[in-house]
Write a protein that holds these residues in place. Structure first.
Motif, PDB file in Angstrom:
ATOM      1  N   VAL A 263      47.695   7.224  91.459  1.00 10.49           N
ATOM      2  CA  VAL A 263      47.816   8.679  91.338  1.00 10.49           C
ATOM      3  C   VAL A 263      46.959   9.378  92.392  1.00 10.49           C
TER       4      VAL A 263
ATOM      5  N   ARG B 104      59.944  12.133  96.127  1.00 12.59           N
ATOM      6  CA  ARG B 104      58.946  13.006  95.509  1.00 12.59           C
ATOM      7  C   ARG B 104      58.190  13.840  96.540  1.00 12.59           C
TER       8      ARG B 104
ATOM      9  N   HIS C 257      52.559  15.349  87.084  1.00 16.12           N
ATOM     10  CA  HIS C 257      52.241  14.566  85.889  1.00 16.12           C
ATOM     11  C   HIS C 257      51.026  15.116  85.150  1.00 16.12           C
TER      12      HIS C 257
ATOM     13  N   LEU D 181      59.161   8.064  85.673  1.00  8.67           N
ATOM     14  CA  LEU D 181      58.323   7.287  86.586  1.00  8.67           C
ATOM     15  C   LEU D 181      58.018   5.944  85.930  1.00  8.67           C
TER      16      LEU D 181
ATOM     17  N   MET E  36      56.125   6.772  93.952  1.00  7.30           N
ATOM     18  CA  MET E  36      54.873   7.369  94.392  1.00  7.30           C
ATOM     19  C   MET E  36      54.531   6.867  95.786  1.00  7.30           C
TER      20      MET E  36
ATOM     21  N   ASP F 213      48.616   8.910  95.864  1.00  4.78           N
ATOM     22  CA  ASP F 213      49.867   9.666  95.926  1.00  4.78           C
ATOM     23  C   ASP F 213      49.598  11.162  96.048  1.00  4.78           C
ATOM     24  N   SER F 214      48.665  11.685  95.259  1.00  7.22           N
ATOM     25  CA  SER F 214      48.342  13.114  95.316  1.00  7.22           C
ATOM     26  C   SER F 214      47.816  13.499  96.689  1.00  7.22           C
TER      27      SER F 214
END
Length: 646
Positions: free
Chosen positions: A393, A618, A445, A574, A601, A396-397
């Protein structure tokens, strides 16, 4: 009844041991090729030189006959005694040699020498096999023989003595069995049954955040089991006192190179332990060592039970077309190696390409560059999965923000009402000379994510450093990003000035960015700062943590925490896939390692030519979902420059 001992070998060491033991025991001397009597209770393989081929034969003969055995030999001025090898236990002489050779500085040469000598080409008597040295070693061996025959614990169980034959000083070195050892490894074959994961209760430790085991508990085993200069999984450490926080680098020797892993906390003791844990995570992710590989086939034949590799993002066609590109286009009809993982979305085992489940640095059958992204170590499987998800996460962010150039809300760190966070920010400013800026990079998310930027207050040294963090607790995410920022400070200042022309070339030619370090060094240049203007715009108002983040729900159990996260991901379609990378090396101390893959991701890559964005929708869709754009982005609108993740 008087114990029977067998001595195999010639030379001073064998003679001295025979003379000493024969006064109290029945001792027989013979060659390895002769028939071994059933009366033998202990065998000794002794020589004044190093003969790997003899030790290999001893493993075969004594393991088959069930006789425990102990070796002693001389190699390049050192006397090696041990290990004591018993039938039915892991940890043999081959394991001991592998650990000793790989931990050494001349590992490649020694490995080649061992391979040559293993074919039967024995070495000459070592020049340091003096009478005094051999007599000294004989005394140590006879002491251990007496312990074994009296039923007492031996000091050579999973250990070796190493004697410096110039000074006659002795050291004892513990070694871990090699999970892939062809002689003594107990690991099972990979299977869908072993890949299945059923989440169990994993209570959080009070005050430890999202952990189920305390450092206080682990510190009793981490150094003893994993850090040894001669036989360790890690073989050295350095404390870097230049950095604003306690920083410890631990060296993990690999066959072809040394890899440094860092721990960064508020104390050097904790940083050392953290670095060891980081090293164990890397060690587990190199190759399958907990289960034997079994499946090799094409995706075309396995598509009903396998992950489609195109879902995780591949490289650009132009890169695959280059003759020097280290990866090949994915071909669904080409057989590759697969390992079993578990899909929480499908609630079933699923096959994953080995080179996505473990490191793939550009060799053999690789079709995509994969790092340790999503690998995590924990005191339970649940803890490891939780932190693996957080890392995916976090990266990916960061990457979605970069490629979509999102003008994230800037956070006021002093609004978090956390004294430690305030002191950490102040310390970076007052000690290291960097201002720190935090931005809320949380994606659709809802898992709080932080993008952090450190800006040098001085005109000298690295200008900008970027880092990231993710956690249900945004304050923890911010602190994590600070430790990452701190690790990049001071170290690269001199290198930036020395190689300025090289990094200025990267500013003109993005494909000159080839390594992980290049990404950070490029944005150390002041001329590169304008590429971050979309984020650094100081006209946007500061936001408080309370305004940007909801209070995270409290769970006393990591299982409950995970189930909430998995449910959120299910609603977003996901898929969380987990490959268990745990090996006997970590499991012996209740430590588990996993690789988390969340197809779709954005994967972290290093080297601009190795970017994996094309085909991952995404990066186009999420900015619109978050309200930053009115319609999906086109690939042509994405940031064309190398990312600044160091």
């Amino acid at each position: 009844m008087t114990p029977h001992i067998l001595i195999v070998g010639d030379g001073l060491l064998a003679d001295y041991v025979y003379d000493h033991l024969s006064t109290n025991y029945l001792v027989k001397r013979q060659s390895m090729m002769e028939e071994i009597s059933d009366e033998i209770e202990l065998a000794l393989v002794l020589d004044d030189a190093w003969h790997p081929s003899i030790h290999q034969k001893a493993e075969e003969r004594f393991r088959f006959s069930g006789i425990p055995w102990l070796r002693g030999f001389v190699s390049f001025g050192e006397g090696i005694i041990g290990p004591l090898v018993r039938q039915g236990t892991s940890g043999c002489s081959l394991c001991a040699d592998k650990r000793r050779l790989i931990a050494g500085p001349d590992r490649v040469e020694m490995w080649l020498l061992q391979a040559r000598m293993g074919t039967g080409a024995g070495g000459l008597r070592d020049a340091w096999s003096s009478r005094s040295g051999m007599f000294h070693m004989a005394g140590l061996i006879c002491d251990e023989v007496q312990k074994v025959l009296q039923g007492k614990p031996s000091s050579l169980e999973d250990s070796m003595f190493i004697t410096n034959l110039r000074t006659l000083t002795n050291t004892s070195h513990f070694f871990l069995p090699d999970p892939l050892c062809p002689v003594c490894s107990p690991i099972p074959e990979d299977s869908p049954e072993l890949a299945r994961i059923s989440l169990k209760s994993s209570p959080k430790l009070p005050g430890a955040g999202y952990r189920s085991r305390s450092m206080e508990e682990l510190k009793t085993v981490l150094v003893d089991d994993y850090l040894d200069d001669r036989t360790g999984i890690m073989n050295g450490k350095i404390e870097d006192i230049r950095l604003p926080f306690a920083d410890v680098l631990v060296n993990m020797p690999l066959f072809g190179a040394d890899e440094g892993v860092a721990g960064r906390t508020n104390s050097y003791e904790m940083s050392e332990l953290t670095a060891i844990l980081e090293g164990l995570e890397r060690h587990c992710g190199i190759e399958p060592q907990g289960k034997r590989k079994k499946v090799r086939d094409s995706y075309h034949h396995l598509k009903d039970i396998a992950l489609n590799p195109t879902r995780v993002g591949l490289h650009e066609d132009e890169q695959y077309a280059k003759s020097d590109f280290p990866f090949k286009r994915f071909n669904p009809d080409t057989p590759i190696n697969w390992v079993w993982g578990y899909s929480f979305l499908q609630e079933r085992p699923i096959l994953v390409p080995e080179l996505l489940a473990y490191y793939s640095l550009g060799y053999g059958e690789g079709f995509a560059y994969e790092t340790s992204n999503g690998c995590a170590l924990g005191g339970s499987v649940e803890e490891a999965i939780f932190h693996g998800i957080m890392e995916v996460v976090e990266r990916d962010s960061f990457l979605v923000t970069w490629y979509a150039q999102l003008p994230l809300p800037r956070l006021d760190p002093y609004s978090a009402n956390d004294k430690e966070l305030e002191l950490m920010v102040d310390r970076l400013r007052d000690v290291a000379g960097y201002d720190v800026y935090f931005y809320n990079s949380t994606m659709e998310h809802g898992i709080p994510s932080i993008w952090a930027v450190a800006k040098n207050r001085s005109s000298k040294g690295v200008n900008l450093i970027c880092a990231a963090g993710a956690s249900p607790d945004p304050v923890r995410a911010a602190k994590s990003s600070i430790y990452e920022l701190a690790g990049m400070m001071v170290r690269h200042d001199e290198k930036l000035e020395k190689n300025r022309k090289q990094y200025e070339e990267m500013l003109k030619n993005s494909f000159a960015v080839r390594t992980m370090e290049d990404h950070g060094m490029l944005y150390g240049l002041r001329e590169a700062e304008e590429r971050l203007n979309f984020l650094l715009d100081v006209t946007r108002p500061l936001r408080t943590f309370a305004e940007e983040f909801k209070q995270p729900p409290f769970h006393a159990d990591l299982r409950d925490e995970l189930q909430d996260i998995l449910q959120t991901f299910r609603q977003l379609d996901l898929e969380v896939i987990v490959v268990d990378q745990t090996t006997p090396v970590t499991k012996r101390n209740g430590l588990y390692c996993v690789k988390v893959l969340i197809p779709g991701m954005l994967p972290m890559t290093f080297g601009h030519h190795l970017t994996r964005v094309k085909g991952l929708e995404r990066v186009r869709q999420v900015p619109m979902k978050l309200g930053f754009t009115k319609q999906p982005l086109s690939y042509e609108q994405l940031n064309p420059y190398p990312h600044p993740f160091p």
